[in-house]
Design a protein around this motif. Structure first.
Motif, short mmCIF file in Angstrom:
data_model
loop_
_atom_site.label_atom_id
_atom_site.label_comp_id
_atom_site.label_asym_id
_atom_site.label_seq_id
_atom_site.Cartn_x
_atom_site.Cartn_y
_atom_site.Cartn_z
N GLU A 185 0.78 -1.18 -0.05
CA GLU A 185 0.05 0.01 -0.09
C GLU A 185 0.90 1.37 -0.15
N LYS A 187 3.91 1.39 -1.13
CA LYS A 187 4.53 1.57 -2.68
C LYS A 187 3.40 2.08 -3.48
N THR A 188 2.02 1.79 -3.57
CA THR A 188 1.07 2.20 -4.41
C THR A 188 0.91 3.81 -4.01
N THR A 189 0.89 4.25 -2.57
CA THR A 189 0.76 5.63 -2.36
C THR A 189 2.00 6.47 -2.86
N SER A 191 3.48 5.46 -5.62
CA SER A 191 3.28 5.62 -7.09
C SER A 191 2.49 6.76 -7.37
N ASN A 192 1.34 6.76 -6.87
CA ASN A 192 0.33 7.74 -6.92
C ASN A 192 0.92 9.11 -6.65
N LEU A 193 1.61 9.35 -5.54
CA LEU A 193 2.39 10.57 -5.40
C LEU A 193 2.95 10.91 -6.60
N LYS A 194 3.65 10.29 -7.24
CA LYS A 194 4.68 10.53 -8.31
C LYS A 194 3.82 11.21 -9.56
N GLN A 195 2.64 10.27 -9.63
CA GLN A 195 1.77 10.53 -10.86
C GLN A 195 1.23 12.10 -10.48
N THR A 196 0.79 12.08 -9.26
CA THR A 196 0.22 13.45 -8.86
C THR A 196 1.14 14.47 -9.14
N SER A 197 2.48 14.24 -8.78
CA SER A 197 3.55 15.19 -9.14
C SER A 197 3.66 15.54 -10.43
#
Length: 338
Positions: A185, A187-189, A191-197
């Protein structure tokens, strides 16, 4: 048994050598204790001498310049120490120097260190008293180290407990380390933060593009930045300010008029503030109404009078004739229009 000559010579040599050794020992000891040189006294007052003894060395800037001559207890918090100092050193010791009790090495004998100050001052004289300061002694340092060691031991025990709980998967950190689901979880978070960035970077790029577009002259902000438009806007603002000034002038005149009315000046205030005049006007209007009513009665009476009856009948016949001819004229005019 009678001693031989050789034995007597040996005994004499032994006594002479022993006496020479004794004299040399007394000389060196006396020289060390400044017993044979020219010396004078200096005093200093301490609150705690920390095991200082008679004969301990006195140093000035790291150089032995004397010894402790006397230690006198004045009261429970004041101890007077008399130092025997070489007279040749007095010219170097200033009266603003300070004395502190230290040790010769880490655990050596106690000594008195006289430390000079940076500010210039007159030299001390024989019998003067110099200031003293209290320095941290090795005992205090050892006590502090002992407390620090105890605290370090307690801290180590606590760290061991925390480490054991982490290894067993207890607590938040242990759960994060041991639980693979939570790790996924996280790791997924991330990854989501990277996409948001990345989305934020794109949004910032778009905002910068919009700002660059606004800087062009084909939009509102670009028009406002045009000097000609700015001059027109400035001229319009000046006209508005002039209009506001004129409006203020009119308002001032209106205020002055209202003030004159309130102060009893002018016809309006005279009419509103003079009750007698109002009563007279009211009475006049009442009289006019009565006069009008009486006049109507007189006219009605004249209609019935013999002399004026024919006149009024003639007026009524003329009115009737006018009413009959008026509709015919109206229909004729409408026929002409159509």
């Amino acid at each position: 048994m009678e001693k031989t000559t050789g034995q007597k010579i040996q005994l004499g040599l032994f006594v002479i050598i022993g006496l020479l050794l004794f004299v040399l020992a007394v000389y060196f000891i006396g020289d060390k204790q400044k017993m044979f040189g020219k010396t004078s006294h200096l005093t200093a007052v301490f609150t705690n001498v920390n095991g200082l003894q008679l004969g301990n060395n006195v140093r000035y800037s790291g150089v032995n310049v004397g010894t402790v001559r006397d230690i006198e207890m004045i009261n429970d918090t004041t101890i007077k120490v008399v130092m025997l100092i070489d007279k040749t050193i007095f010219s170097y010791i200033k009266n603003n120097a300070v004395a502190a009790i230290g040790s010769d090495g880490l655990v050596g004998n106690r000594i008195i260190n006289i430390m000079p100050e940076k500010e210039d001052s007159p030299s001390v004289q024989a019998g003067d008293e110099i200031r003293s300061i209290k320095k941290i002694n090795p005992d205090d340092m050892l006590n502090t180290l002992d407390i620090t060691n105890k605290n370090a031991a307690l801290l180590t025990i606590d760290l061991l407990k925390i480490t054991n709980q982490i290894n067993k998967g207890k607590g938040t950190i242990g759960l994060l380390i041991k639980d693979s689901i939570v790790a996924n979880e996280i790791k997924t978070t991330i990854s989501n933060l990277k996409q948001t960035s990345k989305g934020t970077d794109k949004l910032i790029h778009k905002v910068n593009q919009i700002l660059m577009d606004l800087d062009q002259k084909n939009n509102l902000i670009g028009i406002l930045r045009d000097t000609v438009v700015a001059h027109k806007i400035k001229h319009t603002i000046i006209n508005i300010n002039q209009l506001a000034t004129k409006t203020n002038t009119i308002a001032q005149h209106l205020d002055a008029t209202l003030l004159n009315i309130n102060e009893g000046k002018g016809v309006i205030n005279y009419l509103s503030n003079n009750p007698k005049l109002v009563q007279k006007i009211d009475s006049t209007m009442t009289n006019l109404n009565h006069a009008s009513f009486n006049l109507n009665e007189d006219l009605e009476a004249l209609k019935c009078n013999f002399f004026f009856r024919g006149y009024f009948k003639k007026q009524e016949r003329a009115k009737l004739k006018a009413q009959k001819t008026k509709p015919q004229e109206t229909s004729t005019e409408m026929d002409k229009k159509y």
